[in-house]
Structure formats: C-alpha cells, structure tokens
Design an enzyme around this catalytic site. Structure first.
Site, PDB file in Angstrom:
ATOM      1  N   HIS A  33       0.894  -1.348   0.218  1.00  0.00           N
ATOM      2  CA  HIS A  33       0.054   0.132  -0.064  1.00  0.00           C
ATOM      3  C   HIS A  33       0.766   1.277   0.071  1.00  0.00           C
ATOM      4  CE1 HIS A  33       1.159  -0.024   4.138  1.00  0.00           C
ATOM      5  NE2 HIS A  33       0.479  -1.169   4.355  1.00  0.00           N
ATOM      6  N   HIS A  36       3.992   1.265   2.271  1.00  0.00           N
ATOM      7  CA  HIS A  36       5.185   0.779   1.718  1.00  0.00           C
ATOM      8  C   HIS A  36       5.926   1.464   0.491  1.00  0.00           C
ATOM      9  CE1 HIS A  36       2.855  -2.902   3.058  1.00  0.00           C
ATOM     10  NE2 HIS A  36       3.875  -3.261   3.706  1.00  0.00           N
ATOM     11  N   GLY A 146       8.945   0.769   8.611  1.00  0.00           N
ATOM     12  CA  GLY A 146       7.726   1.792   9.134  1.00  0.00           C
ATOM     13  C   GLY A 146       7.609   1.743  10.511  1.00  0.00           C
ATOM     14  N   LYS A 148       5.021   2.187  12.119  1.00  0.00           N
ATOM     15  CA  LYS A 148       3.605   1.814  12.620  1.00  0.00           C
ATOM     16  C   LYS A 148       4.083   0.395  13.409  1.00  0.00           C
ATOM     17  CE  LYS A 148      -0.134  -0.717  11.419  1.00  0.00           C
ATOM     18  NZ  LYS A 148       0.260  -1.853  11.030  1.00  0.00           N
ATOM     19  N   VAL A 175       2.305   6.015   7.904  1.00  0.00           N
ATOM     20  CA  VAL A 175       1.575   6.741   6.773  1.00  0.00           C
ATOM     21  C   VAL A 175      -0.040   6.488   7.177  1.00  0.00           C
ATOM     22  CG1 VAL A 175       0.734   6.933   4.334  1.00  0.00           C
ATOM     23  CG2 VAL A 175       3.048   6.298   5.221  1.00  0.00           C
ATOM     24  N   SER A 185      -1.831  -3.709   5.494  1.00  0.00           N
ATOM     25  CA  SER A 185      -2.475  -4.597   4.573  1.00  0.00           C
ATOM     26  C   SER A 185      -3.486  -5.382   5.320  1.00  0.00           C
ATOM     27  CB  SER A 185      -1.215  -5.505   4.542  1.00  0.00           C
ATOM     28  OG  SER A 185      -0.033  -5.069   4.124  1.00  0.00           O
ATOM     29  N   ARG A 186      -3.759  -5.402   6.638  1.00  0.00           N
ATOM     30  CA  ARG A 186      -4.797  -6.005   7.201  1.00  0.00           C
ATOM     31  C   ARG A 186      -6.046  -5.076   7.064  1.00  0.00           C
ATOM     32  NH1 ARG A 186      -0.623  -8.055  10.852  1.00  0.00           N
ATOM     33  NH2 ARG A 186      -0.568 -10.398  10.472  1.00  0.00           N
TER      34      ARG A 186
END
Ligand code: PAF
Length: 286
Positions: A33, A36, A146, A148, A175, A185-186
């Site tokens: 996404h 990435h 990342g 996150k 992001v 992605s989830r």
C-alpha cells in the site's frame, strides 16, 4: 526491475554490483500500500540501488494466527514496485529460506516478550531471524522499516547493535489514511462498519497527546483510563505509554512531561482482525 526468486540468485546478482553502489533494503510481506511505497521513496533517497523483499514469513506467525489468510497480491505488488522504480524484487519461497533441516533462530530478549510479543509469543524471534537472513542475502547497507511497527523497529535496531551488523536501520513515519487509520495490509479485512469503529484508534491516540500537552498534570493512569473508555467497544489487547528506546512501561502515577521519549502503543481486535498503532507523545519526537 529484476526479480530474484531465491537466495543464491539474489546473492550472485547483488554481489556483482560495483562497490560504489549503496544497497537499501525494504523488507515487506507484500500486499503493498501507500505506506510501503513511501518506504521505497525513502530508500531511493538513501541509496543508489533499492531491493524490496516480499515474503510472508511463516516463522513470525503463531499457530492460531492469520498466516493462511494473510493477503498475497504478488502481481499487483510487482507492478507497483516496477512503477516506483525499484531495482530488485526478492521473492523467495519458504522452502528456499527455510530448507529441510533449518534449525537456527535469533532469541531477541526481553523486549520481545512485551506489548505485541506478550500476545504473539515467538513473533519477534521470527521477525529477527528472517531479517537477519534478508540482511545477509542482500548485503544491504541500509534497511528501512515503518514506525507503525515501532516495537519491530526497536527489536531490529537491537539485533543490529548486538550482532554488530554492518547496516543502518532507518525508521519511517506511519502513513495514515484520510480517516487517520494507519495504513496496514490487514485493513482490507475491515467492513465499512468496522472501519467506522477503527477510526477511534487514531482519534484516541491523538486525543491522549493533545490532553497530555494541554493538561500536563494528568497522570498516565488518568490518560489511559479515558482512552480505554473512548476505545469501547474495541477489544483492547494492550494500551500503554512507554519511555525510551527499550519501551519501558511508564509508571501510572507519572506524567508525560516527565518522560524523555514518551510513546503510546495499542493493539486491539476488531472481529478477527488485529490492529496496532502508536504515536509519539511529545510533538518534537514525532
Ligand atoms: O513488517 C513486516 O512486513 C514484516 O514483519 C517483515 C519486517 C517484512 C519481516 O517479515
């Protein structure tokens, strides 16, 4: 973009690059996404050759976790990486990375048992082991991760420090989507209704930060109990404020202003989907 399908091809190809090239690795599990793609952009700024790996690593999933349903979108991912100007895509199979007889792994230590590690035993050992392999295979001088997955980033920094690995680890800010939800992605597993509820995650984290700046006398315990109420009906796995690079849990009676590098972390379950997020609590640290 050259696709490298196994470790031998990757090692052969990458070792032929001139010594003057600076290789930057972006390790991923695919289902790429915008988050990435921003890591890729950062990688392009940091070095002269960008390698992206796509590998859904079985070692970092527990027996009751979502390894089988983890989204795999290789063809779309490949197109995105080509468009983004990536030089090499490393896409090994599990049998290539973990051949019969594979038995070594990295034991990460106490940071791996807290927060996500408490709910996902063995997860960070699996992440560290695959990253060590990816670093060795690509011989990258820099790897970008990342924020996150901030705990993962710290675990990898510790591995690099403890094993004197010759590469720099760069963290890139999370992001977020227009509704504030951290890209993951989830997120594709969330229904429109889930998505409405999930918005409470970033709203709550940013509200804790605002409150702690506006009312610096509030204790950690007061901030967290308000946050817990605001997150209902999400099932909270953990909600913690930590301090410092080893992410020590802050005392409930202390205040954010007395912490050096405060960060708030959470993991929640929404149906079968587990979501994590974190932000820095002092503006200058974000
Ligand atoms: O963050 C991820 O996507 C994975 O944990 C990583 C770093 C690619 C290791 O499998």
């Amino acid at each position: 973009m050259l696709v490298l399908e196994n470790p031998i091809d990757a090692q052969t190809e990458l070792s032929q690059l001139s010594q003057s090239e600076l290789i930057v690795l972006v390790p991923t599990m695919g289902c790429l996404h915008e988050g990435h793609l921003q890591l890729v952009e950062r990688a392009k700024q940091l070095g002269s050759r960008v390698v992206v790996s796509i590998f859904v690593n079985p070692l970092q999933f527990g027996p009751n976790e979502d390894f089988d349903r983890y989204p795999r979108t290789f063809h779309e991912d490949k197109t995105k990486l080509e468009t983004a100007g990536v030089d090499f895509l490393f896409h090994p199979t599990a049998a290539d990375l973990y051949p019969n007889g594979f038995s070594c792994s990295i034991e990460v230590g106490s940071l791996a048992n807290r927060l996500c590690g408490h709910f996902r035993p063995g997860h960070f050992n699996g992440v560290a082991t695959v990253c060590m392999k990816l670093f060795e295979i690509t011989r990258a001088q820099v790897a970008v991760f990342g924020e996150k997955d901030f705990q993962q980033l710290q675990v990898i920094r510790n591995v690099v420090r403890d094993f004197n690995l010759p590469l720099a680890i760069v963290g890139h800010p999370t992001v977020r989507d227009t509704d504030g939800l951290a890209l993951s992605s989830r997120n594709r597993f969330l229904s429109a209704q889930d998505r409405e509820i999930a918005k409470r995650i970033p709203q709550t984290l940013f509200s804790v930060r605002k409150q702690s700046l506006e009312n610096p006398d509030l204790t950690i315990s007061q901030l967290l109990s308000e946050a817990r109420a605001a997150l209902a009906p999400l099932e909270i796995q953990y909600l913690e404020i930590t301090d410092g690079p080893n992410m020590k849990t802050a005392l409930p009676t202390s205040q954010v202003r007395h912490l050096e590098v405060p960060r708030i972390f959470l993991a929640v379950k929404l149906g079968n989907t587990r979501l994590i997020d974190n932000i820095a609590l002092k503006e200058e640290a974000e």
